[in-house]
Design a protein around this motif. Structure first.
Motif, PDB file in Angstrom:
ATOM      1  N   GLU A   1       5.332 -45.565 -13.085  1.00 62.03           N
ATOM      2  CA  GLU A   1       5.944 -46.840 -13.453  1.00 62.03           C
ATOM      3  C   GLU A   1       5.783 -47.143 -14.947  1.00 62.03           C
ATOM      4  OE1 GLU A   1       4.002 -46.274 -10.958  1.00 62.03           O
ATOM      5  OE2 GLU A   1       5.160 -46.785  -9.151  1.00 62.03           O
ATOM      6  N   ASP A   2       4.683 -46.651 -15.545  1.00 60.54           N
ATOM      7  CA  ASP A   2       4.460 -46.880 -16.973  1.00 60.54           C
ATOM      8  C   ASP A   2       5.585 -46.262 -17.801  1.00 60.54           C
ATOM      9  OD1 ASP A   2       2.066 -48.118 -16.343  1.00 60.54           O
ATOM     10  OD2 ASP A   2       0.918 -46.274 -16.523  1.00 60.54           O
ATOM     11  N   PHE A   3       5.992 -45.055 -17.406  1.00 59.70           N
ATOM     12  CA  PHE A   3       7.064 -44.373 -18.133  1.00 59.70           C
ATOM     13  C   PHE A   3       8.416 -45.035 -17.870  1.00 59.70           C
ATOM     14  CE2 PHE A   3       3.745 -41.173 -17.728  1.00 59.70           C
ATOM     15  CZ  PHE A   3       3.722 -40.608 -19.000  1.00 59.70           C
ATOM     16  N   LEU A   4       8.655 -45.423 -16.626  1.00 59.99           N
ATOM     17  CA  LEU A   4       9.967 -45.986 -16.267  1.00 59.99           C
ATOM     18  C   LEU A   4      10.254 -47.279 -17.014  1.00 59.99           C
ATOM     19  CD1 LEU A   4      10.062 -45.377 -12.407  1.00 59.99           C
ATOM     20  CD2 LEU A   4      11.017 -43.971 -14.237  1.00 59.99           C
ATOM     21  N   SER A   5       9.212 -48.030 -17.368  1.00 56.16           N
ATOM     22  CA  SER A   5       9.404 -49.304 -18.069  1.00 56.16           C
ATOM     23  C   SER A   5       9.458 -49.140 -19.587  1.00 56.16           C
ATOM     24  CB  SER A   5       8.277 -50.274 -17.694  1.00 56.16           C
ATOM     25  OG  SER A   5       7.025 -49.756 -18.082  1.00 56.16           O
ATOM     26  N   ASP A   6       9.302 -47.918 -20.073  1.00 52.79           N
ATOM     27  CA  ASP A   6       9.306 -47.650 -21.518  1.00 52.79           C
ATOM     28  C   ASP A   6      10.732 -47.329 -21.973  1.00 52.79           C
ATOM     29  OD1 ASP A   6       9.105 -46.259 -24.075  1.00 52.79           O
ATOM     30  OD2 ASP A   6       6.946 -46.206 -23.706  1.00 52.79           O
TER      31      ASP A   6
ATOM     32  N   VAL B   1       5.131 -36.659 -16.549  1.00 47.19           N
ATOM     33  CA  VAL B   1       6.424 -36.889 -17.185  1.00 47.19           C
ATOM     34  C   VAL B   1       7.556 -36.312 -16.337  1.00 47.19           C
ATOM     35  CG1 VAL B   1       7.851 -36.271 -19.182  1.00 47.19           C
ATOM     36  CG2 VAL B   1       5.510 -37.039 -19.523  1.00 47.19           C
ATOM     37  N   GLN B   2       7.312 -35.127 -15.769  1.00 46.06           N
ATOM     38  CA  GLN B   2       8.333 -34.493 -14.922  1.00 46.06           C
ATOM     39  C   GLN B   2       8.692 -35.404 -13.746  1.00 46.06           C
ATOM     40  OE1 GLN B   2       6.907 -31.082 -12.789  1.00 46.06           O
ATOM     41  NE2 GLN B   2       8.360 -31.492 -11.166  1.00 46.06           N
ATOM     42  N   ASP B   3       7.678 -35.960 -13.077  1.00 44.41           N
ATOM     43  CA  ASP B   3       7.927 -36.832 -11.932  1.00 44.41           C
ATOM     44  C   ASP B   3       8.673 -38.098 -12.352  1.00 44.41           C
ATOM     45  OD1 ASP B   3       6.641 -35.010 -10.339  1.00 44.41           O
ATOM     46  OD2 ASP B   3       4.720 -36.082 -10.332  1.00 44.41           O
ATOM     47  N   ALA B   4       8.293 -38.639 -13.512  1.00 43.61           N
ATOM     48  CA  ALA B   4       8.960 -39.846 -13.997  1.00 43.61           C
ATOM     49  C   ALA B   4      10.416 -39.570 -14.342  1.00 43.61           C
ATOM     50  CB  ALA B   4       8.213 -40.393 -15.220  1.00 43.61           C
TER      51      ALA B   4
ATOM     52  N   LEU C   1      12.496 -39.223 -11.092  1.00 39.25           N
ATOM     53  CA  LEU C   1      12.824 -40.496 -10.469  1.00 39.25           C
ATOM     54  C   LEU C   1      13.839 -41.275 -11.295  1.00 39.25           C
ATOM     55  CD1 LEU C   1      12.385 -42.514  -8.251  1.00 39.25           C
ATOM     56  CD2 LEU C   1      10.368 -43.378  -9.461  1.00 39.25           C
ATOM     57  N   LEU C   2      13.687 -41.279 -12.614  1.00 37.36           N
ATOM     58  CA  LEU C   2      14.616 -42.007 -13.471  1.00 37.36           C
ATOM     59  C   LEU C   2      16.028 -41.444 -13.369  1.00 37.36           C
ATOM     60  CD1 LEU C   2      15.050 -44.221 -15.543  1.00 37.36           C
ATOM     61  CD2 LEU C   2      14.423 -42.601 -17.340  1.00 37.36           C
ATOM     62  N   LEU C   3      16.151 -40.133 -13.352  1.00 38.90           N
ATOM     63  CA  LEU C   3      17.464 -39.513 -13.209  1.00 38.90           C
ATOM     64  C   LEU C   3      18.082 -39.832 -11.851  1.00 38.90           C
ATOM     65  CD1 LEU C   3      16.794 -36.016 -14.814  1.00 38.90           C
ATOM     66  CD2 LEU C   3      18.255 -37.826 -15.717  1.00 38.90           C
ATOM     67  N   ALA C   4      17.249 -39.920 -10.831  1.00 40.46           N
ATOM     68  CA  ALA C   4      17.755 -40.248  -9.500  1.00 40.46           C
ATOM     69  C   ALA C   4      18.284 -41.671  -9.458  1.00 40.46           C
ATOM     70  CB  ALA C   4      16.650 -40.073  -8.463  1.00 40.46           C
ATOM     71  N   MET C   5      17.624 -42.562 -10.217  1.00 38.37           N
ATOM     72  CA  MET C   5      18.029 -43.967 -10.225  1.00 38.37           C
ATOM     73  C   MET C   5      19.188 -44.236 -11.172  1.00 38.37           C
ATOM     74  SD  MET C   5      14.173 -45.553 -10.354  1.00 38.37           S
ATOM     75  CE  MET C   5      14.753 -47.215 -10.680  1.00 38.37           C
ATOM     76  N   LYS C   6      19.321 -43.419 -12.186  1.00 37.03           N
ATOM     77  CA  LYS C   6      20.319 -43.662 -13.235  1.00 37.03           C
ATOM     78  C   LYS C   6      21.234 -42.460 -13.409  1.00 37.03           C
ATOM     79  CE  LYS C   6      18.500 -47.634 -14.553  1.00 37.03           C
ATOM     80  NZ  LYS C   6      19.215 -48.916 -14.498  1.00 37.03           N
TER      81      LYS C   6
ATOM     82  N   TYR D   1      13.743 -52.793  -2.333  1.00 40.40           N
ATOM     83  CA  TYR D   1      13.215 -52.267  -3.591  1.00 40.40           C
ATOM     84  C   TYR D   1      14.244 -51.310  -4.200  1.00 40.40           C
ATOM     85  CZ  TYR D   1       8.643 -54.186  -2.391  1.00 40.40           C
ATOM     86  OH  TYR D   1       7.610 -55.033  -2.094  1.00 40.40           O
ATOM     87  N   SER D   2      14.400 -51.383  -5.499  1.00 41.37           N
ATOM     88  CA  SER D   2      15.447 -50.591  -6.164  1.00 41.37           C
ATOM     89  C   SER D   2      15.203 -49.092  -6.089  1.00 41.37           C
ATOM     90  CB  SER D   2      15.556 -51.022  -7.638  1.00 41.37           C
ATOM     91  OG  SER D   2      14.325 -50.801  -8.316  1.00 41.37           O
ATOM     92  N   ASP D   3      13.943 -48.664  -5.925  1.00 44.25           N
ATOM     93  CA  ASP D   3      13.640 -47.234  -5.909  1.00 44.25           C
ATOM     94  C   ASP D   3      13.485 -46.675  -4.503  1.00 44.25           C
ATOM     95  OD1 ASP D   3      11.347 -48.580  -5.324  1.00 44.25           O
ATOM     96  OD2 ASP D   3      10.045 -47.412  -6.647  1.00 44.25           O
TER      97      ASP D   3
END
Length: 370
Positions: A11-16, A46-49, A52-57, A223-225
Motif C-alpha cells: 500500500e505504501d507504493f500504491l499511494s506514491d 516492488v514487483q508485487d506492488a 497489483l497497480l497494473l491490474a487496477m490501472k 473495496y477497489s482492489d
C-alpha cells in the motif's frame, strides 16, 4: 525521495504518485529502477506492488504480440546494461550475487508483463468504476469521512440514518440531503441503518453497483482492489443494480430480503444472489456483531441494553450507573439507526433523559427512570 526507504507494505507504493508514474507512464525521474535493484527483498516488494497497480490501472489499448515482444526486448536490454556495469566490480562474490539477482528481476518483470496481459483480457478496464468517478458524477458539495483507524467508526447522516464505517474505508455524503433522493458514495465497507422515508429513497453507490432502499439495515462491502462487491441484508428489503457508468451493463435489478445477499463479480458484471447466507462460508465468517446481536429487549436492565449497543457499534457509552442501576426496559430497537435507538431508550427511561453523540463516544444524562 528518501521516504520510500521506509516502505514496508504494498500500500505504501500504491499511494506514491512517483511510483505510479514510473509503472503506468514509464516516467522514472526519481530513479525507481536503480533503487529497486539495490535489494532482493525490495525488488520482490516492488514487483508485487507493480503487479497489483497494473491490474487496477490497465491500459485501454490492446496488448498485441508485437507489444509483448518489444517490452521483453526492452527488459532484457536493461538487464544487459546492468550486467555490463557489474563486470567492472572488483568483488567477485558481489558480482555473482548481482548477476543472479538481475536474472531473477528479469523473470519477475516477465511474469508481471504476462499478468498485465491476463488482466487486460479477463478483467476489462471499462468494467471498473472508481470512487473518484462516482464522486465526480455528483453535483452536490459532499462531506468525506475516512476511517484510517483500526476500529469501526459511526457516522450519523442528516436524515437520522447511521453508517458503521469499517477501517480502510471512506464515505462521501451531502451535509444535508436535498431533492427527492438521498445519495451516498462508499469505498470499502459499511453497515447502513436507514431512516424510513418512502418519498425519499436512499441510494448507496459503491464501485459498479447501486443499492436502493427506503428504510432498512444492510452491509455493503466494496473495496477497489477486490474482484467482487457484496451486499448483505439484515432487515427490510433492498434493490441492487449495475451503475450507469458500467459499460455493457444490462441494468438487471436484484431484490434482496432479510438474510439474503448478493455477490457482484466485477470481471464479467454478473450477479450471484445468495438466498441463504448460512450456506456461504465466506459470508458467515464476515458477519459482525451488529448483524448477529438481538435488539429485542423484555424487562432487561438498562445497563445490559447499553452494553449490547456498545458491542454492536463499537462505541463507548457513559451514563450515570448509580441512578440507572434499577431501571429495566421492554422495547424493540430492531431496524432502527443508532440515533433512533438511543432516542427510544432515553425516552423510555424518562422525559429528562438525553444523549449526546461525539464520534464513537456517547454521553447519557439522566436523573433516573420513571
Amino acid at each position: 525521495m528518501q521516504k520510500r526507504n521506509t516502505y514496508t507494505q504494498i500500500e505504501d507504493f500504491l499511494s506514491d504518485e512517483s511510483f505510479q508514474s514510473w509503472v503506468l507512464l514509464k516516467t522514472d525521474q526519481d530513479g525507481w529502477e536503480e533503487w529497486t535493484l539495490e535489494s532482493r527483498h525490495r525488488a520482490k516488494l516492488v514487483q508485487d506492488a507493480r503487479h497489483l497497480l497494473l491490474a487496477m490501472k490497465v491500459s485501454e489499448s490492446d496488448l498485441s504480440k508485437s507489444d509483448v515482444h518489444k517490452a521483453l526486448q526492452n527488459t532484457w536490454r536493461k538487464i544487459e546494461e546492468k550486467e555490463n556495469q557489474i563486470l567492472f566490480s572488483k568483488n567477485a562474490d558481489t558480482k555473482f550475487f548481482k548477476n543472479y539477482f538481475l536474472t531473477g528481476v528479469a523473470a519477475s518483470l516477465f511474469f508481471c508483463l504476462l499478468s498485465f496481459w491476463y488482466y487486460k483480457n479477463y478483467y476489462p478496464a471499462d468494467n471498473i468504476v472508481t470512487y473518484k468517478e462516482l464522486i465526480a458524477e455528483n453535483s452536490e458539495g459532499l462531506v468525506e469521512q475516512t476511517n484510517n483507524s483500526s476500529n469501526p467508526q459511526i457516522i450519523t447522516l442528516s436524515d437520522g440514518s447511521s453508517v458503521l464505517l469499517q477501517p480502510n474505508s471512506k464515505l462521501s455524503y451531502p451535509k444535508i440531503f436535498t431533492g427527492n433522493e438521498r445519495k451516498v458514495y462508499l469505498s470499502g465497507e459499511g453497515f447502513f441503518e436507514i431512516s424510513k422515508n418512502p418519498k425519499k429513497p436512499f441510494f448507496v453507490y459503491a464501485n459498479e453497483i447501486v443499492t436502493k432502499v427506503v428504510g432498512t439495515s444492510f452491509r455493503v462491502k466494496a473495496y477497489s482492489d477486490q474482484p467482487d462487491v457484496e451486499v448483505l441484508v439484515r432487515t427490510g428489503k433492498v434493490k441492487v443494480k449495475s451503475n450507469d457508468l458500467v459499460a455493457k451493463s444490462d441494468q438487471q435489478e436484484v431484490v434482496l430480503l432479510p438474510n439474503q445477499a448478493l455477490r457482484f463479480f466485477r470481471s464479467d458484471l454478473k450477479f450471484n444472489k445468495i438466498t441463504n447466507i448460512t450456506h456461504d462460508k465466506a459470508l458467515v465468517q464476515s458477519v459482525g456483531n451488529i448483524e448477529q446481536l438481538s435488539f429485542e429487549f423484555s424487562d432487561i436492565p438498562v445497563s445490559q441494553i447499553f452494553e449490547t449497543i456498545e458491542q454492536a457499534y463499537q462505541v463507548k457509552i457513559d451514563y450515570p450507573k448509580n441512578k440507572l442501576k434499577d431501571c429495566h426496559l421492554t422495547t424493540s430497537l430492531s431496524d432502527q439507526p443508532l440515533p433512533e435507538k438511543l432516542k427510544i431508550v432515553c425516552k423510555s427511561i424518562s422525559a429528562e433523559t438525553n444523549f449526546e453523540m461525539n464520534g464513537n463516544q456517547i454521553i447519557i444524562t439522566s436523573e433516573g427512570c420513571n
